[in-house]
Enzyme design. Sequence first.
Site, mmCIF file in Angstrom:
data_model
loop_
_atom_site.group_PDB
_atom_site.id
_atom_site.type_symbol
_atom_site.label_atom_id
_atom_site.label_comp_id
_atom_site.label_asym_id
_atom_site.label_seq_id
_atom_site.Cartn_x
_atom_site.Cartn_y
_atom_site.Cartn_z
ATOM 1 N N GLY A 46 -28.663 15.190 23.150
ATOM 2 C CA GLY A 46 -29.724 16.155 23.369
ATOM 3 C C GLY A 46 -30.913 15.959 22.464
ATOM 4 N N SER A 79 -21.116 5.881 24.799
ATOM 5 C CA SER A 79 -21.243 6.112 26.236
ATOM 6 C C SER A 79 -22.662 5.815 26.680
ATOM 7 C CB SER A 79 -20.879 7.550 26.564
ATOM 8 O OG SER A 79 -21.612 8.418 25.758
ATOM 9 N N ALA A 83 -25.975 7.117 29.076
ATOM 10 C CA ALA A 83 -26.618 8.416 29.241
ATOM 11 C C ALA A 83 -25.895 9.255 30.287
ATOM 12 C CB ALA A 83 -28.064 8.219 29.670
ATOM 13 N N ILE A 84 -25.753 10.580 30.039
ATOM 14 C CA ILE A 84 -25.320 11.493 31.086
ATOM 15 C C ILE A 84 -26.580 12.119 31.677
ATOM 16 C CG2 ILE A 84 -23.969 13.532 31.676
ATOM 17 C CD1 ILE A 84 -22.149 12.934 29.368
ATOM 18 N N THR A 85 -27.220 12.975 30.901
ATOM 19 C CA THR A 85 -28.443 13.603 31.414
ATOM 20 C C THR A 85 -29.654 13.204 30.573
ATOM 21 O OG1 THR A 85 -28.033 15.549 30.059
ATOM 22 C CG2 THR A 85 -27.155 15.590 32.287
ATOM 23 N N ASP A 117 -23.375 19.403 31.766
ATOM 24 C CA ASP A 117 -22.583 18.755 30.732
ATOM 25 C C ASP A 117 -21.915 19.908 29.983
ATOM 26 O OD1 ASP A 117 -21.595 16.938 28.959
ATOM 27 O OD2 ASP A 117 -23.460 16.636 27.857
#
Lengths: 504, 504
Positions: free
Chosen positions: B179, B205, B207-209, B267
């Site tokens: 974030g 990991s 990127a998710i968002t 998330d």
Amino acid sequence: MPEQYSNILKLRKLGIDTHSENIIFVRFDSQICRSEGFTASTRVVVSFEGRSIIATLNVITSGLLQDGEASLSEYAFERLKAREGDLITVVHLRPILSFSDVRAKMFDKKFNEHALQSIISDITKGYYSHIEIAAFVTVCSGDNLALDEVIYLTKAMINSGSMLSWPKPLIIDKHCVGGLPGNRTTPIIVPIIAAAGLTIPKTSSRAITSPAGTADVIETMTPVDLTLEQIQDVVRKEGGCMVWGGAVKISPADDIIIYVEKALDVDSAGQMIASVLSKKAAAGSTHTIIDIPVGDTAKVRTKEEAFLLEYYFRAVGLSIGLEVEVLITDGSQPVGRGIGPALEAQDVLAVLRNEPNAPPDLRNRALKLAGLMLEIANVAPKGNGIIQAQQLLESGEALAKFYRICDAQGGFKEPVHARLYHHVPAMSNGIVTKIDNRRLAKIAKLAGAPKSPGSGIHFKAPIGSRVQLGQPLFTIYSESQGELNYALSFLNSTNDVIQIDSER
Amino acid sequence: MPEQYSNILKLRKLGIDTHSENIIFVRFDSQICRSEGFTASTRVVVSFEGRSIIATLNVITSGLLQDGEASLSEYAFERLKAREGDLITVVHLRPILSFSDVRAKMFDKKFNEHALQSIISDITKGYYSHIEIAAFVTVCSGDNLALDEVIYLTKAMINSGSMLSWPKPLIIDKHCVGGLPGNRTTPIIVPIIAAAGLTIPKTSSRAITSPAGTADVIETMTPVDLTLEQIQDVVRKEGGCMVWGGAVKISPADDIIIYVEKALDVDSAGQMIASVLSKKAAAGSTHTIIDIPVGDTAKVRTKEEAFLLEYYFRAVGLSIGLEVEVLITDGSQPVGRGIGPALEAQDVLAVLRNEPNAPPDLRNRALKLAGLMLEIANVAPKGNGIIQAQQLLESGEALAKFYRICDAQGGFKEPVHARLYHHVPAMSNGIVTKIDNRRLAKIAKLAGAPKSPGSGIHFKAPIGSRVQLGQPLFTIYSESQGELNYALSFLNSTNDVIQIDSER
């Protein structure tokens, strides 16, 4: 910014049916993929002649398409009203603002009226992917919607589609909260009520998680997929109709939501109430009766649950100007003998034709509901409704009206069950003491109902029946061997679909 | 049961890329559609040489396929390890039992350990459709998971993939709860810790968002997609690695869940804790530090929220035998100057190379975390960790170790930003008083990050900077004109991404 790019593509037909999902197919090395940064699963806006849809991108890595060409899934071709050779434009999807309200609901923030209006409007326009609708269905599931949210959802659904209006002051309707196989009173009640001179523009839904919806059952006897104009013609002529609600876009968002609910096999109380009452209101009803069958294996399992639903139905009805009466009925076993569209239609016809072997439970339920409707409409004095309904049925007036409504809808045909079948015998002597509706429904679904209208179950032993070892308890009908085998393999893996206790 | 049917089909390659969705294409008039009752969107089991996948059926209504032929999406070809000409069998999907626990959770029934083991195991096997995963993600979102459910989910994720083990008693790791754009301390900390002689097998990991995950950033400098064996080699040789966790199947369910979370742009806390700690445990860590940046526009907005996360991290860590330290840090503005994979990598290299213009905030954060890790590992006395970390950085030992780790992973290359760019100027004179991280991240994503690794934002004016009218506040980089235009159109539609107050 010197770079030139074109986002216009020429359509080719590949003939790929993806059910109700908008898919656009584009070459991996096309200019548009390179210049716009499109990769598989990107969501894009596809436009043609002023119409737009949102589609998921699938990337073609072979020679199926040439550079500058695109294809669409059959559903997307239909929604865009485009054909091979047409030129479409493709651009990035702006974030769908209303989905932020779905996300907020995940964090327990309540929906307000504006949020639900926007969400339902965006779903109606096809802006939500199936993944996004699944999230919306999930946040609305269980008892996650409060009364005011259900009211907002109901109003949003009413606003999302067409509205019917009628030149009569009193329009009556009925609805059964499903979960009870074979409970197909609609095609019996509509002709009784219409024969009594009342107006009953009945729209029904197709199955969500059950082996047959009322529309599926009626469709085995007469067309149900009518336009708004056709419905109004039928009702003007005969006083009643028995049609599929989705066909007239009375609540278009509902049909998309129902597709995803079906895939998830969930059906939430709030969604259900909004779905039912918005359709009644949009169809122009002023009065409606809600039948809630209660039983261990019905959709509603306890009286308490039914009372809570009654409260919601009445309160939401009040807020949208619809008078709602609730009837809580026995849901401990299937109604009639058939489970599956054509098999249930055969039960309906036996009742309408006053055949001696007509299922008495289906007949009694239909008469009870029709009687109450006649009383509410002030056609019968209080306490006398059921007698008047019975007279209309036994005199043949209801059957005659039924045929006339079918004729007005496009003609009547006899429902036919599937040609493959398997008898399931009792494994012992005794008395039938318990029936698992959910498992019976699952067997009927595995056998092909409602997709194959002739498939399902013919049920021979209601609770209390005395049966002998080897005597058939029910017969499974299927239109395909694969599905019949699958239903049998599930039956063999499960116990006590029908419980038989030895007599002492 | 006289009917014969065959459910064997011959594969043809159509080259359709659907991202991570298994699709099977079959002719509408094929024997299998007729005999099995398959229609578009049916879920089926496709088997080949003992391997099985579950796929969604798309029906071909054109001549793309001959009778007896089928095709698969590219992802399904891969998962099934099948090729053109191979013979597959297709049968109905039995109901997925574990999904009934997801349905029960919609009705507020808590998950038990068995339920989450089964769900994660079924997702790992590819049994869940995207619609079903969306429902699972949604019921786990917000604060819908209690502590014991998060523990079960973490254990289920650990069990679903490979486990690494190391010949050392102390394995240390770190993780930042995202974030905060640009907060890329990992590729600085790993070489410092490894240079101190400790073992840090770091998996990150994508990127998710956000516009970049740590793995996306490192991938612009060195390969991150290593096998288990390669990772073990790198760590044995150099004491540390910087790889993508998904590549080694440490937590395969997590990657599928993350794809759907990305599509929904959610998330959840419970999923996040389970995802982070399961990866640490599976990677063989004994100690880990969690960095939680807190700020108005960071992922975690309040100290209270951070304290609750800290409690969850510690309690779940305890239950799986992992010692967890939490560091709550300032998340009020982006770290470093780049947002996007290559742009963030350039910041990392400036710090490692001790360049005079290296972003001091990124440097200080990395040293603080590395120092605490050296103390926890008893390499530095309490209070002295940061000094020791600083020595390892300034002496060039960390940079040398960084290059050696990159070499071991497959070689180092300089990260390159995109060729198209646009400077965004200050609209007035004054002092930068507020920065909206979420909108900056959105602009970087619209510009193409992280899919296009060179795209993103180069940021020039941290909070407190004095700026002049027309002076660049940040530069947007993009690899495609379409995406650059889209980022600019969003920027023009929004206010106060960077707030400038006039000096008084």
